[in-house]
Design a protein around this motif. Structure first.
Motif, PDB file in Angstrom:
ATOM      1  N   VAL A  28     -35.881   9.124  18.724  1.00 16.01           N
ATOM      2  CA  VAL A  28     -34.521   9.600  19.017  1.00 16.01           C
ATOM      3  C   VAL A  28     -33.574   8.409  18.930  1.00 16.01           C
ATOM      4  O   VAL A  28     -33.857   7.340  19.470  1.00 16.01           O
ATOM      5  N   GLY A  30     -29.770   6.519  19.393  1.00 14.65           N
ATOM      6  CA  GLY A  30     -28.562   6.493  20.206  1.00 14.65           C
ATOM      7  C   GLY A  30     -27.476   5.860  19.362  1.00 14.65           C
ATOM      8  O   GLY A  30     -27.724   4.859  18.681  1.00 14.65           O
ATOM      9  N   ILE A  51     -39.674   8.284  21.598  1.00 15.99           N
ATOM     10  CA  ILE A  51     -39.248   9.307  22.549  1.00 15.99           C
ATOM     11  C   ILE A  51     -40.085   9.340  23.834  1.00 15.99           C
ATOM     12  O   ILE A  51     -39.635   9.861  24.856  1.00 15.99           O
ATOM     13  N   LEU A  54     -39.383   5.291  25.341  1.00 18.72           N
ATOM     14  CA  LEU A  54     -37.966   4.937  25.413  1.00 18.72           C
ATOM     15  C   LEU A  54     -37.719   3.466  25.071  1.00 18.72           C
ATOM     16  O   LEU A  54     -36.714   2.870  25.472  1.00 18.72           O
ATOM     17  N   LEU A 184     -34.015  17.561  26.215  1.00 21.56           N
ATOM     18  CA  LEU A 184     -34.124  16.220  25.640  1.00 21.56           C
ATOM     19  C   LEU A 184     -33.270  15.216  26.419  1.00 21.56           C
ATOM     20  O   LEU A 184     -33.735  14.130  26.763  1.00 21.56           O
ATOM     21  N   ARG A 187     -34.767  14.199  29.634  1.00 17.70           N
ATOM     22  CA  ARG A 187     -35.889  13.271  29.431  1.00 17.70           C
ATOM     23  C   ARG A 187     -35.407  11.858  29.154  1.00 17.70           C
ATOM     24  O   ARG A 187     -36.104  10.873  29.428  1.00 17.70           O
ATOM     25  N   LEU A 188     -34.227  11.763  28.576  1.00 21.09           N
ATOM     26  CA  LEU A 188     -33.688  10.443  28.231  1.00 21.09           C
ATOM     27  C   LEU A 188     -32.993   9.771  29.419  1.00 21.09           C
ATOM     28  O   LEU A 188     -32.491   8.663  29.308  1.00 21.09           O
ATOM     29  N   CYS A 189     -32.938  10.486  30.526  1.00 23.20           N
ATOM     30  CA  CYS A 189     -32.283   9.943  31.722  1.00 23.20           C
ATOM     31  C   CYS A 189     -33.250   9.847  32.903  1.00 23.20           C
ATOM     32  O   CYS A 189     -33.027  10.465  33.950  1.00 23.20           O
ATOM     33  N   PRO A 195     -27.977   8.711  29.077  1.00 19.62           N
ATOM     34  CA  PRO A 195     -29.252   8.607  28.351  1.00 19.62           C
ATOM     35  C   PRO A 195     -29.559   7.160  27.949  1.00 19.62           C
ATOM     36  O   PRO A 195     -28.644   6.375  27.660  1.00 19.62           O
ATOM     37  N   GLU A 196     -30.829   6.811  27.934  1.00 16.38           N
ATOM     38  CA  GLU A 196     -31.234   5.466  27.494  1.00 16.38           C
ATOM     39  C   GLU A 196     -30.715   5.166  26.091  1.00 16.38           C
ATOM     40  O   GLU A 196     -30.392   4.026  25.774  1.00 16.38           O
ATOM     41  N   THR A 197     -30.632   6.199  25.279  1.00 18.68           N
ATOM     42  CA  THR A 197     -30.152   6.015  23.909  1.00 18.68           C
ATOM     43  C   THR A 197     -28.741   5.444  23.872  1.00 18.68           C
ATOM     44  O   THR A 197     -28.493   4.446  23.196  1.00 18.68           O
TER      45      THR A 197
END
Length: 212
Positions: A28, A30, A51, A54, A184, A187-189, A195-197
């Motif tokens: 994924v 960012g 993903i 991360l 999604l 999951r990224l947070c 989000p990490e992205t």
DNA sequence: GCGACAG
DNA sequence: ATCTTGTCGC
């Protein structure tokens, strides 16, 4: 500027809010842009993360110039050129991308995430720190959400990504449905509101701006 | 006319 | 977006 709005109206019908069959992203990306206010210089970053872990697996950052003013509603025209530039410099093609702004939760249903998704063909999700349409506050816990509604239409979600913090505003960009997009983003947070992205893209973009 | 208005 | 000091909390 009037031309930009017409282009959005022209492209809007092409947005696909469905998730491709068998969609199982492994990476994924960012996307984010940082600015140096006095000079007009900017840096656009695209960071691809695994993903599951991360952790970054690919990074591209480019320096550029702001050639379009910031105008709410046509914001994409300001960041799009530099972001596409950064994407071209990636060695990898991400399975899905997270954009720092709206997807279809936009006055004309065509925010930055839709525009980038359409131009690249890659699934995109819009995650904004501020909403452009109405919503009622979601519950206080991580994972709680409420619909973003405009003209009686559900166009996204106000999603609480951490207990007790202000929600983020998730909407479909292209080639993904709202439920999958929300899952999604959550999951990224795992630890922060954003989000990490976008956090990692933001970090990389600023670092390059400060270094020159 | 006035306030709102992604980043 | 960016400009800034202090403050609260883990």
């Amino acid at each position: 500027m009037d031309e930009a709005v017409r282009m959005q109206d022209l492209l809007r019908p092409l947005v696909d809010a469905r998730t491709p069959a068998g969609f199982a992203p492994r990476t994924v990306a960012g996307l984010d842009v940082a600015y140096a206010v006095p000079s007009g210089r900017l840096a656009a970053a695209a960071v691809v993360l695994d993903i599951d872990t991360l952790r970054p697996v690919d990074t591209a950052v480019v320096l550029g110039e702001a050639r379009f003013p910031y105008v709410s509603g046509v914001f994409a025209f300001r960041e799009l050129p530099a972001l596409l530039d950064a994407l071209e410099r990636l060695a990898t093609t991400p399975d899905v991308m997270i954009c720092d702004g709206q997807g279809v939760a936009h006055p004309r249903r065509f925010g930055l995430a839709c525009h980038i998704g359409l131009l690249t063909g890659i699934p995109t999700v819009g995650v904004a720190k501020q909403a452009m349409v109405g919503y009622r506050p979601p519950g206080p816990r991580r994972g709680d959400w409420s619909p973003l509604v405009d003209d009686g239409e559900v166009v996204g979600r106000a999603l609480r990504t951490q207990d007790g913090v202000k929600p983020v505003f998730v909407s479909v960009g292209h080639r993904i449905d709202l439920g999958a997009a929300s899952d999604l983003v959550l999951r990224l947070c795992p630890r922060f509101r954003l989000p990490e992205t976008t956090r990692q893209a933001d970090y990389v973009a600023r670092r390059l701006l400060g270094a020159e």
